[in-house]
Design a protein around this motif. Structure first.
Motif, short mmCIF file in Angstrom:
data_model
loop_
_atom_site.label_atom_id
_atom_site.label_comp_id
_atom_site.label_asym_id
_atom_site.label_seq_id
_atom_site.Cartn_x
_atom_site.Cartn_y
_atom_site.Cartn_z
N GLY A 1 10.84 15.75 18.37
CA GLY A 1 10.36 15.70 16.99
C GLY A 1 10.99 16.75 16.10
O GLY A 1 10.55 16.95 14.97
N SER A 2 12.03 17.43 16.59
CA SER A 2 12.71 18.43 15.76
C SER A 2 13.36 17.79 14.54
O SER A 2 13.46 18.41 13.49
N TYR A 3 13.83 16.57 14.70
CA TYR A 3 14.36 15.82 13.57
C TYR A 3 13.22 14.94 13.07
O TYR A 3 12.62 14.20 13.84
N ALA A 4 12.91 15.02 11.81
CA ALA A 4 11.83 14.21 11.27
C ALA A 4 12.11 13.88 9.81
O ALA A 4 12.71 14.69 9.09
N ILE A 5 11.66 12.73 9.40
CA ILE A 5 11.76 12.33 8.01
C ILE A 5 10.46 12.73 7.35
O ILE A 5 9.38 12.38 7.85
N PRO A 6 10.52 13.46 6.24
CA PRO A 6 9.29 13.91 5.61
C PRO A 6 8.42 12.73 5.17
O PRO A 6 8.93 11.73 4.67
N ALA A 7 7.14 12.85 5.34
CA ALA A 7 6.20 11.81 4.93
C ALA A 7 5.92 11.92 3.44
O ALA A 7 6.04 13.00 2.85
N ALA A 8 5.53 10.81 2.86
CA ALA A 8 5.17 10.82 1.44
C ALA A 8 3.86 11.59 1.27
O ALA A 8 3.01 11.60 2.16
N SER A 9 3.71 12.20 0.12
CA SER A 9 2.48 12.95 -0.13
C SER A 9 1.33 11.99 -0.42
O SER A 9 1.52 10.83 -0.73
N GLY A 10 0.12 12.48 -0.33
CA GLY A 10 -1.07 11.69 -0.61
C GLY A 10 -1.09 11.17 -2.03
O GLY A 10 -1.66 10.12 -2.31
N GLU B 1 -1.10 6.48 -6.02
CA GLU B 1 -0.37 5.77 -7.07
C GLU B 1 -0.05 4.34 -6.63
O GLU B 1 -0.21 3.39 -7.41
N LEU B 2 0.35 4.17 -5.40
CA LEU B 2 0.64 2.84 -4.87
C LEU B 2 -0.61 1.97 -4.86
O LEU B 2 -0.57 0.80 -5.25
N ASN C 1 -3.17 2.20 -6.84
CA ASN C 1 -3.46 1.85 -8.22
C ASN C 1 -2.56 0.72 -8.70
O ASN C 1 -3.02 -0.20 -9.38
N GLU C 2 -1.30 0.76 -8.37
CA GLU C 2 -0.37 -0.30 -8.76
C GLU C 2 -0.75 -1.62 -8.11
O GLU C 2 -0.71 -2.67 -8.76
N LEU C 3 -1.13 -1.58 -6.85
CA LEU C 3 -1.56 -2.81 -6.16
C LEU C 3 -2.82 -3.38 -6.79
O LEU C 3 -2.96 -4.59 -6.95
N GLN C 4 -3.75 -2.51 -7.17
CA GLN C 4 -4.99 -2.96 -7.81
C GLN C 4 -4.67 -3.63 -9.15
O GLN C 4 -5.20 -4.70 -9.44
N ARG C 5 -3.81 -3.01 -9.95
CA ARG C 5 -3.44 -3.60 -11.25
C ARG C 5 -2.75 -4.94 -11.06
O ARG C 5 -3.01 -5.89 -11.80
N ALA C 6 -1.88 -5.03 -10.06
CA ALA C 6 -1.17 -6.29 -9.81
C ALA C 6 -2.12 -7.39 -9.38
O ALA C 6 -1.99 -8.54 -9.81
N SER C 7 -3.12 -7.06 -8.56
CA SER C 7 -4.06 -8.08 -8.10
C SER C 7 -4.97 -8.53 -9.25
O SER C 7 -5.43 -9.66 -9.27
N GLU C 8 -5.26 -7.64 -10.20
CA GLU C 8 -6.09 -8.02 -11.34
C GLU C 8 -5.36 -8.96 -12.29
O GLU C 8 -5.98 -9.76 -12.97
N LYS C 9 -4.03 -8.91 -12.33
CA LYS C 9 -3.24 -9.76 -13.22
C LYS C 9 -3.12 -11.18 -12.67
O LYS C 9 -2.93 -12.12 -13.43
N LYS C 10 -3.24 -11.36 -11.36
CA LYS C 10 -3.10 -12.68 -10.77
C LYS C 10 -4.32 -13.54 -11.06
O LYS C 10 -5.45 -13.06 -10.96
#
Length: 61
Positions: A33-42, A47-48, A50-59
């Motif tokens: 595990g010395s090589y690792a790709i940084p994880a996205a922050s919380g 934000e993702l 929220n975007e999914l919620q907005r997209a589902s409300e438009k359908k």
């Protein structure tokens, strides 16, 4: 090209490394595990969501 582990010239049979030892050291870094790709922050997750919620409300339902 230089070996990424010890900077010696590479050998064709172990490219991009200079030896089996350096190739094995690199593999051990991956396994440990010395090589690792940084994880996205919380914040990115929220934000993702929220975007999914907005997209589902438009359908139309």
């Amino acid at each position: 090209m230089a070996c990424p582990i010890c900077k010696k010239p590479t050998q064709a049979s172990y490219r991009p490394f200079c030896s089996k030892r350096c190739a094995d050291l690199d593999l051990a870094k991956w396994f440990s595990g010395s090589y690792a790709i940084p994880a996205a922050s919380g914040d990115d997750d929220e934000e993702l969501e929220n975007e999914l919620q907005r997209a589902s409300e438009k359908k139309p339902h």
